[in-house]
Design a protein around this motif. Structure first.
Motif, PDB file in Angstrom:
ATOM      1  N   ILE A  82     -14.017   0.336 -17.911  1.00 43.24           N
ATOM      2  CA  ILE A  82     -14.823   0.449 -16.698  1.00 43.24           C
ATOM      3  C   ILE A  82     -14.142   1.418 -15.729  1.00 43.24           C
ATOM      4  N   PRO A  83     -14.849   2.417 -15.204  1.00 51.50           N
ATOM      5  CA  PRO A  83     -14.207   3.395 -14.306  1.00 51.50           C
ATOM      6  C   PRO A  83     -13.719   2.762 -13.009  1.00 51.50           C
ATOM      7  N   VAL A  84     -12.604   3.262 -12.530  1.00 52.14           N
ATOM      8  CA  VAL A  84     -12.081   2.867 -11.224  1.00 52.14           C
ATOM      9  C   VAL A  84     -12.940   3.509 -10.143  1.00 52.14           C
ATOM     10  N   VAL A  85     -13.150   2.792  -9.060  1.00 50.91           N
ATOM     11  CA  VAL A  85     -14.011   3.308  -7.994  1.00 50.91           C
ATOM     12  C   VAL A  85     -13.401   4.557  -7.370  1.00 50.91           C
ATOM     13  N   ASP A  86     -14.256   5.476  -6.935  1.00 51.62           N
ATOM     14  CA  ASP A  86     -13.795   6.714  -6.303  1.00 51.62           C
ATOM     15  C   ASP A  86     -12.992   6.409  -5.045  1.00 51.62           C
ATOM     16  N   GLY A  87     -11.879   7.090  -4.890  1.00 46.58           N
ATOM     17  CA  GLY A  87     -11.082   6.954  -3.683  1.00 46.58           C
ATOM     18  C   GLY A  87     -10.138   5.775  -3.695  1.00 46.58           C
ATOM     19  N   TYR A  88     -10.155   4.969  -4.759  1.00 50.67           N
ATOM     20  CA  TYR A  88      -9.247   3.818  -4.790  1.00 50.67           C
ATOM     21  C   TYR A  88      -7.810   4.291  -4.953  1.00 50.67           C
ATOM     22  N   THR A  89      -6.906   3.618  -4.258  1.00 53.15           N
ATOM     23  CA  THR A  89      -5.481   3.906  -4.398  1.00 53.15           C
ATOM     24  C   THR A  89      -4.727   2.611  -4.655  1.00 53.15           C
ATOM     25  N   GLY A  90      -3.792   2.675  -5.566  1.00 50.54           N
ATOM     26  CA  GLY A  90      -2.937   1.529  -5.833  1.00 50.54           C
ATOM     27  C   GLY A  90      -1.661   1.562  -5.026  1.00 50.54           C
ATOM     28  N   ALA A  91      -1.610   2.461  -4.040  1.00 53.29           N
ATOM     29  CA  ALA A  91      -0.402   2.591  -3.222  1.00 53.29           C
ATOM     30  C   ALA A  91      -0.167   1.326  -2.410  1.00 53.29           C
ATOM     31  N   THR A  92       1.076   0.951  -2.282  1.00 52.40           N
ATOM     32  CA  THR A  92       1.437  -0.197  -1.451  1.00 52.40           C
ATOM     33  C   THR A  92       1.481   0.234   0.012  1.00 52.40           C
ATOM     34  N   PRO A  93       1.425  -0.710   0.957  1.00 51.93           N
ATOM     35  CA  PRO A  93       1.545  -0.354   2.372  1.00 51.93           C
ATOM     36  C   PRO A  93       2.821   0.425   2.681  1.00 51.93           C
ATOM     37  N   LEU A  94       3.914   0.106   1.996  1.00 52.98           N
ATOM     38  CA  LEU A  94       5.158   0.825   2.250  1.00 52.98           C
ATOM     39  C   LEU A  94       5.048   2.285   1.836  1.00 52.98           C
ATOM     40  N   ALA A  95       4.424   2.544   0.694  1.00 55.33           N
ATOM     41  CA  ALA A  95       4.256   3.928   0.253  1.00 55.33           C
ATOM     42  C   ALA A  95       3.391   4.709   1.237  1.00 55.33           C
ATOM     43  N   LEU A  96       2.364   4.066   1.767  1.00 57.86           N
ATOM     44  CA  LEU A  96       1.491   4.718   2.757  1.00 57.86           C
ATOM     45  C   LEU A  96       2.237   4.952   4.067  1.00 57.86           C
ATOM     46  N   ALA A  97       3.047   3.979   4.482  1.00 57.02           N
ATOM     47  CA  ALA A  97       3.801   4.114   5.732  1.00 57.02           C
ATOM     48  C   ALA A  97       4.832   5.220   5.637  1.00 57.02           C
ATOM     49  N   ALA A  98       5.414   5.408   4.450  1.00 60.01           N
ATOM     50  CA  ALA A  98       6.432   6.444   4.270  1.00 60.01           C
ATOM     51  C   ALA A  98       5.852   7.845   4.428  1.00 60.01           C
ATOM     52  N   LYS A  99       4.534   7.961   4.233  1.00 63.94           N
ATOM     53  CA  LYS A  99       3.894   9.273   4.362  1.00 63.94           C
ATOM     54  C   LYS A  99       3.158   9.444   5.688  1.00 63.94           C
ATOM     55  N   GLY A 100       2.450   8.379   6.111  1.00 60.40           N
ATOM     56  CA  GLY A 100       1.602   8.533   7.287  1.00 60.40           C
ATOM     57  C   GLY A 100       1.816   7.535   8.391  1.00 60.40           C
ATOM     58  N   GLY A 101       2.888   6.745   8.312  1.00 58.72           N
ATOM     59  CA  GLY A 101       3.150   5.776   9.362  1.00 58.72           C
ATOM     60  C   GLY A 101       2.142   4.641   9.368  1.00 58.72           C
ATOM     61  N   TRP A 102       2.081   3.922  10.484  1.00 60.35           N
ATOM     62  CA  TRP A 102       1.209   2.758  10.575  1.00 60.35           C
ATOM     63  C   TRP A 102      -0.265   3.154  10.479  1.00 60.35           C
ATOM     64  N   GLU A 103      -0.614   4.309  10.999  1.00 60.41           N
ATOM     65  CA  GLU A 103      -2.002   4.772  10.913  1.00 60.41           C
ATOM     66  C   GLU A 103      -2.407   4.977   9.461  1.00 60.41           C
ATOM     67  N   GLY A 104      -1.491   5.516   8.659  1.00 61.92           N
ATOM     68  CA  GLY A 104      -1.782   5.698   7.239  1.00 61.92           C
ATOM     69  C   GLY A 104      -1.977   4.384   6.509  1.00 61.92           C
ATOM     70  N   VAL A 105      -1.265   3.361   6.947  1.00 61.07           N
ATOM     71  CA  VAL A 105      -1.396   2.033   6.327  1.00 61.07           C
ATOM     72  C   VAL A 105      -2.741   1.411   6.666  1.00 61.07           C
ATOM     73  N   THR A 106      -3.102   1.412   7.942  1.00 63.00           N
ATOM     74  CA  THR A 106      -4.319   0.727   8.387  1.00 63.00           C
ATOM     75  C   THR A 106      -5.597   1.444   7.962  1.00 63.00           C
ATOM     76  N   GLU A 107      -5.478   2.686   7.496  1.00 59.39           N
ATOM     77  CA  GLU A 107      -6.646   3.361   6.931  1.00 59.39           C
ATOM     78  C   GLU A 107      -7.064   2.741   5.604  1.00 59.39           C
ATOM     79  N   VAL A 108      -6.124   2.060   4.944  1.00 56.70           N
ATOM     80  CA  VAL A 108      -6.386   1.483   3.613  1.00 56.70           C
ATOM     81  C   VAL A 108      -6.401  -0.040   3.650  1.00 56.70           C
ATOM     82  N   TYR A 109      -5.476  -0.643   4.389  1.00 61.19           N
ATOM     83  CA  TYR A 109      -5.349  -2.106   4.408  1.00 61.19           C
ATOM     84  C   TYR A 109      -5.430  -2.633   5.829  1.00 61.19           C
ATOM     85  N   THR A 110      -6.011  -3.818   5.968  1.00 62.86           N
ATOM     86  CA  THR A 110      -6.034  -4.477   7.266  1.00 62.86           C
ATOM     87  C   THR A 110      -4.775  -5.326   7.429  1.00 62.86           C
ATOM     88  N   VAL A 111      -4.474  -5.687   8.669  1.00 61.44           N
ATOM     89  CA  VAL A 111      -3.332  -6.555   8.936  1.00 61.44           C
ATOM     90  C   VAL A 111      -3.514  -7.899   8.233  1.00 61.44           C
TER      91      VAL A 111
END
Length: 437
Positions: free
Chosen positions: A243-272
């Motif tokens: 089954i295809p993975v949905v477009d735009g899905y990322t398996g990145a963890t919040p830490l990986a997102l924070a390391a690149k884009g800070g808290w804003e990068g995290v909250t674009e993908v995951y909620t608190v």
């Protein structure tokens, strides 16, 4: 009844000289089934009238909710990637069974390899099986990604038990946390299998027909067995996969997102809320913060773990987070601002929502063998883990998490910390005695 059962076990006891390995296995089961007549009070392992084996079992019990949620979350993240069953109870049986199929082999391999080595060394040395691996064998599956190859896991467990424990004399003699040694072996020997965006979601593979696209892997025979059962109840099934993975899905963890884009990068993908409850990719048992806190409270109330290490670790991480927040000005950030500065700007209290801080605090740093043992030393030990761990998490571009390395580092110095505390106490008492004379 109890006396008759005890007599039965005594009659079937193997000869220690003729069958040392069989006697070791018998002794392990016997001491697990029966409490000793007397127990030691005080010391490193014992906090009240329990023997060591039952102390270790309390730690294992404290992790059971993490196991339950971790099993479910493996399946939940798998179907999140496929855009299926978004609700908590939607496809619940599929999520739970998929997680069980992934976690059971990890648990079995970790314990068979670790306990097998323990049995071998116990038989060779002529003593009973030591109980320390009860905890290590329960911890190791929780700190691994769900798709880790089992041969790598077996190799890492063998390394941790032989080099990190038996080489020092066995349980109570090791200077490093055995479970963390197993993880650090994987991290340095096979880093692509325990870091990156692709390892935290199970059974997702690249598909040549879709170019860079991903699909669910072909399900195995175990999925097929459960499909046969589910069809009998008229429930939804796993199917064949692909089954295809949905477009735009990322398996990145919040830490990986924070390391690149800070808290804003995290909250674009995951909620608190998702980060708090643990509905995110990551190590199997480290995601759900309330369940980890529940386990920590259980360990404190049963006096198995020391609250001083937990509290000081929180204080150390919070203080370092505040220092980092004060060193940067988010208002001056641009698209070209380096990720490390954006990571430094993450509000210090949100650092506790990401990654494995709480799990490391509750179950790793409090290991009574490798942690500092004096009360003052525990405050120093925990605070340094919190501060150093956050430094490694934020400032190390190769590894956006720091508690594993910080705990192993402070394990190395825990005896020195205790020695300095004791020397300080001796010197103060000598001064008081000299002044009184």
């Amino acid at each position: 009844m109890k006396k008759a059962l005890l007599n039965f076990f005594e009659r079937i006891e193997p000869n220690k000289e003729k069958s040392p390995l069989l006697h070791t296995a018998y002794d392990a089961f016997f001491t697990f089934a029966f409490a000793p007549n007397t127990v030691t009070k005080g010391g490193v392992h014992i906090r009240d009238g329990m023997d060591l084996k039952r102390t270790m079992i309390h730690v294992v019990l404290a992790m059971q909710l993490c196991y339950l949620f971790g099993t479910y979350n493996i399946g939940a993240q798998h179907y999140e990637a496929l855009g299926m069953y978004p609700g908590f109870f939607e496809g619940f049986h599929l999520k739970l069974v998929h997680g069980l199929i992934k976690i059971l082999p990890i648990f079995i391999v970790a314990n068979v390899v670790g306990l097998g080595i323990e049995f071998y060394y116990a038989a060779k040395r002529g003593h009973g099986v030591e109980e320390g691996f009860l905890v290590s064998g329960a911890l190791i599956p929780l700190i691994m990604p769900p798709d880790l190859p089992l041969w790598m896991l077996a190799l890492s467990v063998a390394f941790a038990v032989i080099i990190g424990k038996e080489a020092f004399g066995g349980t109570g003699m090791n200077i490093w946390n055995v479970a963390l040694l197993s993880r650090v072996f994987i991290f340095f020997a096979y880093p692509t299998f325990i870091s990156g965006d692709e390892v935290w979601v199970s059974d997702i593979v690249k598909n040549a027909e879709l170019g860079a696209g991903y699909v669910s892997d072909t399900y195995g025979w175990a999925h097929g067995v459960f499909d046969w059962i589910f069809r009998g109840f008229g429930w939804s099934t796993f199917g064949d996969g692909g089954i295809p993975v949905v477009d735009g899905y990322t398996g990145a963890t919040p830490l990986a997102l924070a390391a690149k884009g800070g808290w804003e990068g995290v909250t674009e993908v995951y909620t608190v809320s998702e980060m708090w409850w643990g509905n995110i990719p990551g190590s199997i048992g480290e995601m759900s913060k309330p369940l980890i806190i529940f386990g920590a409270i259980f360990l404190i109330l049963t006096k198995v773990a020391d609250w001083r290490i937990m509290v000081s670790m929180v204080l150390g991480a919070a203080a370092m987070g505040m220092i980092m927040n004060g060193m940067v000005d988010p208002a001056r950030f641009t698209e070209d601002t380096a990720g490390v500065f954006k990571f430094m700007a993450v509000p210090w209290y949100y650092q506790f929502y990401m990654g494995s801080f709480l799990f490391a605090m509750a179950f790793m740093a409090t290991d009574p063998v490798t942690a500092a043992s004096t009360n003052t030393g525990k405050w120093i030990y925990g605070a340094l883990i919190g501060a150093i761990g956050l430094i490694v998490r934020v400032w190390n571009p190769a590894y956006p998490e720091g508690w594993m390395l910080a705990i192993l580092f402070m394990n190395t110095f825990s005896a020195l910390i205790d020695s300095m505390v004791l020397r300080g106490n001796i010197n103060r008492r000598m001064k008081r005695a000299t002044a009184a004379a």
